[in-house]
Design a protein around this motif. Structure first.
Motif, PDB file in Angstrom:
ATOM      1  N   CYS A 144      26.664  -8.780  68.829  1.00  0.00           N
ATOM      2  CA  CYS A 144      27.721  -8.642  67.829  1.00  0.00           C
ATOM      3  C   CYS A 144      28.575  -9.899  67.869  1.00  0.00           C
ATOM      4  O   CYS A 144      29.186 -10.210  68.908  1.00  0.00           O
ATOM      5  CB  CYS A 144      28.575  -7.401  68.075  1.00  0.00           C
ATOM      6  SG  CYS A 144      29.814  -7.103  66.807  1.00  0.00           S
ATOM      7  N   THR A 145      28.622 -10.608  66.765  1.00  0.00           N
ATOM      8  CA  THR A 145      29.352 -11.881  66.733  1.00  0.00           C
ATOM      9  C   THR A 145      30.827 -11.710  66.410  1.00  0.00           C
ATOM     10  O   THR A 145      31.624 -12.607  66.649  1.00  0.00           O
ATOM     11  CB  THR A 145      28.712 -12.819  65.700  1.00  0.00           C
ATOM     12  OG1 THR A 145      28.726 -12.178  64.423  1.00  0.00           O
ATOM     13  CG2 THR A 145      27.277 -13.140  66.114  1.00  0.00           C
ATOM     14  N   SER A 146      31.192 -10.592  65.823  1.00  0.00           N
ATOM     15  CA  SER A 146      32.596 -10.371  65.442  1.00  0.00           C
ATOM     16  C   SER A 146      33.124  -9.087  66.052  1.00  0.00           C
ATOM     17  O   SER A 146      33.774  -8.287  65.388  1.00  0.00           O
ATOM     18  CB  SER A 146      32.733 -10.331  63.917  1.00  0.00           C
ATOM     19  OG  SER A 146      31.967  -9.273  63.375  1.00  0.00           O
TER      20      SER A 146
ATOM     21  N   ASP B  75      33.397  -0.071  74.655  1.00  0.00           N
ATOM     22  CA  ASP B  75      32.531  -0.081  73.486  1.00  0.00           C
ATOM     23  C   ASP B  75      32.940  -1.251  72.605  1.00  0.00           C
ATOM     24  O   ASP B  75      34.106  -1.667  72.600  1.00  0.00           O
ATOM     25  CB  ASP B  75      32.645   1.225  72.688  1.00  0.00           C
ATOM     26  CG  ASP B  75      31.844   2.349  73.326  1.00  0.00           C
ATOM     27  OD1 ASP B  75      30.972   2.040  74.176  1.00  0.00           O
ATOM     28  OD2 ASP B  75      32.082   3.525  72.989  1.00  0.00           O
ATOM     29  N   PRO B  76      32.016  -1.813  71.824  1.00  0.00           N
ATOM     30  CA  PRO B  76      32.385  -2.903  70.910  1.00  0.00           C
ATOM     31  C   PRO B  76      33.190  -2.387  69.733  1.00  0.00           C
ATOM     32  O   PRO B  76      32.869  -1.360  69.127  1.00  0.00           O
ATOM     33  CB  PRO B  76      31.023  -3.456  70.470  1.00  0.00           C
ATOM     34  CG  PRO B  76      30.066  -2.326  70.646  1.00  0.00           C
ATOM     35  CD  PRO B  76      30.570  -1.537  71.821  1.00  0.00           C
ATOM     36  N   LEU B  77      34.240  -3.083  69.418  1.00  0.00           N
ATOM     37  CA  LEU B  77      35.103  -2.742  68.285  1.00  0.00           C
ATOM     38  C   LEU B  77      34.936  -3.809  67.224  1.00  0.00           C
ATOM     39  O   LEU B  77      35.152  -4.993  67.487  1.00  0.00           O
ATOM     40  CB  LEU B  77      36.566  -2.662  68.735  1.00  0.00           C
ATOM     41  CG  LEU B  77      37.605  -2.460  67.634  1.00  0.00           C
ATOM     42  CD1 LEU B  77      37.457  -1.093  66.997  1.00  0.00           C
ATOM     43  CD2 LEU B  77      39.015  -2.636  68.195  1.00  0.00           C
ATOM     44  N   LYS B  78      34.564  -3.392  66.006  1.00  0.00           N
ATOM     45  CA  LYS B  78      34.398  -4.336  64.907  1.00  0.00           C
ATOM     46  C   LYS B  78      35.733  -4.550  64.211  1.00  0.00           C
ATOM     47  O   LYS B  78      36.407  -3.597  63.830  1.00  0.00           O
ATOM     48  CB  LYS B  78      33.364  -3.810  63.907  1.00  0.00           C
ATOM     49  CG  LYS B  78      31.949  -3.789  64.462  1.00  0.00           C
ATOM     50  CD  LYS B  78      30.942  -3.397  63.392  1.00  0.00           C
ATOM     51  CE  LYS B  78      29.516  -3.434  63.949  1.00  0.00           C
ATOM     52  NZ  LYS B  78      28.516  -3.087  62.916  1.00  0.00           N
TER      53      LYS B  78
ATOM     54  N   PRO C 227      46.698  -2.604  61.070  1.00  0.00           N
ATOM     55  CA  PRO C 227      45.693  -2.712  60.010  1.00  0.00           C
ATOM     56  C   PRO C 227      45.081  -4.092  59.892  1.00  0.00           C
ATOM     57  O   PRO C 227      44.025  -4.262  59.301  1.00  0.00           O
ATOM     58  CB  PRO C 227      46.483  -2.343  58.738  1.00  0.00           C
ATOM     59  CG  PRO C 227      47.901  -2.625  59.077  1.00  0.00           C
ATOM     60  CD  PRO C 227      48.039  -2.317  60.538  1.00  0.00           C
ATOM     61  N   ILE C 228      45.710  -5.137  60.408  1.00  0.00           N
ATOM     62  CA  ILE C 228      45.195  -6.504  60.339  1.00  0.00           C
ATOM     63  C   ILE C 228      44.770  -6.922  61.740  1.00  0.00           C
ATOM     64  O   ILE C 228      45.597  -7.137  62.609  1.00  0.00           O
ATOM     65  CB  ILE C 228      46.244  -7.485  59.780  1.00  0.00           C
ATOM     66  CG1 ILE C 228      46.688  -7.045  58.390  1.00  0.00           C
ATOM     67  CG2 ILE C 228      45.688  -8.901  59.749  1.00  0.00           C
ATOM     68  CD1 ILE C 228      47.767  -7.915  57.802  1.00  0.00           C
ATOM     69  N   LEU C 229      43.461  -6.956  61.963  1.00  0.00           N
ATOM     70  CA  LEU C 229      42.918  -7.338  63.255  1.00  0.00           C
ATOM     71  C   LEU C 229      42.074  -8.593  63.083  1.00  0.00           C
ATOM     72  O   LEU C 229      41.186  -8.652  62.238  1.00  0.00           O
ATOM     73  CB  LEU C 229      42.050  -6.209  63.829  1.00  0.00           C
ATOM     74  CG  LEU C 229      42.768  -4.870  64.039  1.00  0.00           C
ATOM     75  CD1 LEU C 229      41.786  -3.854  64.586  1.00  0.00           C
ATOM     76  CD2 LEU C 229      43.924  -5.033  64.992  1.00  0.00           C
TER      77      LEU C 229
ATOM     78  N   SER D  56      40.791   1.255  62.079  1.00  0.00           N
ATOM     79  CA  SER D  56      42.233   1.391  62.162  1.00  0.00           C
ATOM     80  C   SER D  56      42.650   2.287  63.320  1.00  0.00           C
ATOM     81  O   SER D  56      43.790   2.230  63.768  1.00  0.00           O
ATOM     82  CB  SER D  56      42.797   1.961  60.855  1.00  0.00           C
ATOM     83  OG  SER D  56      42.224   3.221  60.570  1.00  0.00           O
ATOM     84  N   THR D  57      41.745   3.142  63.811  1.00  0.00           N
ATOM     85  CA  THR D  57      42.020   4.009  64.959  1.00  0.00           C
ATOM     86  C   THR D  57      40.872   3.921  65.946  1.00  0.00           C
ATOM     87  O   THR D  57      39.721   3.701  65.567  1.00  0.00           O
ATOM     88  CB  THR D  57      42.210   5.478  64.531  1.00  0.00           C
ATOM     89  OG1 THR D  57      41.007   5.939  63.882  1.00  0.00           O
ATOM     90  CG2 THR D  57      43.396   5.630  63.595  1.00  0.00           C
ATOM     91  N   VAL D  58      41.202   4.084  67.221  1.00  0.00           N
ATOM     92  CA  VAL D  58      40.199   4.047  68.287  1.00  0.00           C
ATOM     93  C   VAL D  58      40.285   5.355  69.069  1.00  0.00           C
ATOM     94  O   VAL D  58      41.360   5.688  69.582  1.00  0.00           O
ATOM     95  CB  VAL D  58      40.429   2.853  69.226  1.00  0.00           C
ATOM     96  CG1 VAL D  58      39.430   2.867  70.383  1.00  0.00           C
ATOM     97  CG2 VAL D  58      40.334   1.545  68.461  1.00  0.00           C
TER      98      VAL D  58
END
Length: 364
Positions: free
Chosen positions: A281-283, A320-323, A225-227, A328-330
């Motif tokens: 996407c910066t983040s 794919d970009p992940l924000k 949960p903490i990314l 919480s799931t991919v």
């Protein structure tokens, strides 16, 4: 012939036969027993610990255990103690002429060599931290593998590559047989992600890739949960590992009877990772979400008995970009495609035909 149960005599065989229970001996208590593989019983799937493991009977079982008090059971219950699966007993290489009293993720690997009996036994564990209050349940997995010690010269056993899997063809692959892969010389079956009943990615079970059968699977992998942005490389590594499995795939067997020591019978799998650069996407963190396994194969040999063999294979990843802090799931997808590259020869000609050079009505 048939013998009534009362007339059956104890086996006096000097070596194990297929299906025979594997004997173990507790030296501290001088008790002879059998190696157990828990199985589920009834609709609830609760664990039953009295099932004996059969010699040459390779199989996996799963069952559920329920605990009234998890904290207390974690300390006192033998089922949760890894040592109870290997400590204080030894495995008999060959059975003895005695009557056995049926009494008592773990993986037992048993190496045997013909009539010389069991050569070695090893056990592997996959443990995880669990927490919960009263009424918690836990699912356990148990697997038995049997391997052959193959002699390469008289008096010399092949130890490094003794872990042999059943053939998937002889020599060509049989449609539906598992694909054979190797990682540092250890043979195994190619596998892809498998989903649980709730759609999540299974941590233990995977689908075996079968020759000639296209497959497509999908599941959702839960992330912490903490990314944070600094965890991007860790998340990428975790997803790559989930898609390809715990062990990195290196070589693929060209035929179904490939031997691990024959380099010409194996082909290197090409692995094409996706770009790790995020766009606009910066983040974001570019993570793999799709694995496409592309396998080229052909038929060789006689037209009357063609043999299927593999030409090459590629692992192709798509990202794919992940924000961060929002997911919480991919969702992960795996696709397996087999492409037939067979070049068939020209069909054989029929019987030669006579070409007339004289007029048709010359005898009229």
């Amino acid at each position: 012939s048939f013998l009534a149960p009362s007339q059956v005599q104890p086996s006096s065989s000097a070596f194990y036969r297929a299906g025979d229970p594997i004997l173990i001996y507790f030296d501290s208590s001088s008790v002879l027993s059998t190696l157990r593989q828990p199985v589920k019983m009834g609709a609830s799937g609760l664990c039953v610990d009295g099932n004996p493991a059969g010699f040459l009977d390779s199989k996996s079982t799963s069952c559920t255990r329920i605990f009234a008090n998890l904290s207390r059971s974690c300390i006192t219950d033998p089922a949760l103690d890894a040592a109870s699966y290997y400590r204080d007993f030894t495995v008999l290489k060959v059975p003895i002429n005695d009557t056995i009293v049926q009494s008592m993720k773990v993986i037992y690997e048993i190496e045997f060599s013909g009539t010389r009996g069991i050569q070695s036994v090893s056990v592997q564990f996959k443990v995880s931290n669990i927490s919960g209050n009263s009424g918690s349940s836990l699912q356990q997995h148990f697997t038995f593998h049997f391997w052959v010690s193959a002699p390469i010269f008289p008096g010399l056993l092949l130890r490094t590559f003794s872990h042999r899997l059943p053939r998937s063809g002889n020599p060509g692959y049989i449609t539906g047989a598992p694909l054979l892969i190797a990682n540092s010389g250890a043979m195994q079956h190619m596998s892809i992600l498998r989903s649980e009943g709730d759609g999540s990615c299974s941590q233990f079970l995977r689908h075996t890739v079968q020759f000639g059968r296209n497959m497509r699977t999908g599941c959702k992998l839960s992330l912490s949960p903490i990314l944070e942005e600094s965890n991007c490389s860790y998340i990428q590594q975790k997803l790559y590992q989930a898609l390809q499995g715990m062990n990195r795939v290196e070589d693929l067997a060209i035929t179904g009877s490939a031997h691990p020591t024959q380099a010409e019978e194996w082909t290197t799998i090409l692995i094409q990772n996706c770009s790790v650069q995020a766009v606009n996407c910066t983040s974001c963190c570019m993570v793999p979400v799709t694995l496409e396994i592309q396998i080229l194969w052909t038929k060789v040999g006689l037209l009357s008995n063609p043999q299927a063999q593999i030409l090459g294979a590629r692992y192709f990843y798509q990202c794919d970009p992940l924000k961060f802090l929002r997911t919480s799931t991919v969702p992960l997808t795996t696709v397996v495609t087999f492409t037939d590259m067979t070049e068939w020869p020209e069909p054989p000609r029929g019987q030669p035909q006579m070409h007339w050079k004289l007029p048709f009505d010359i005898f009229f």
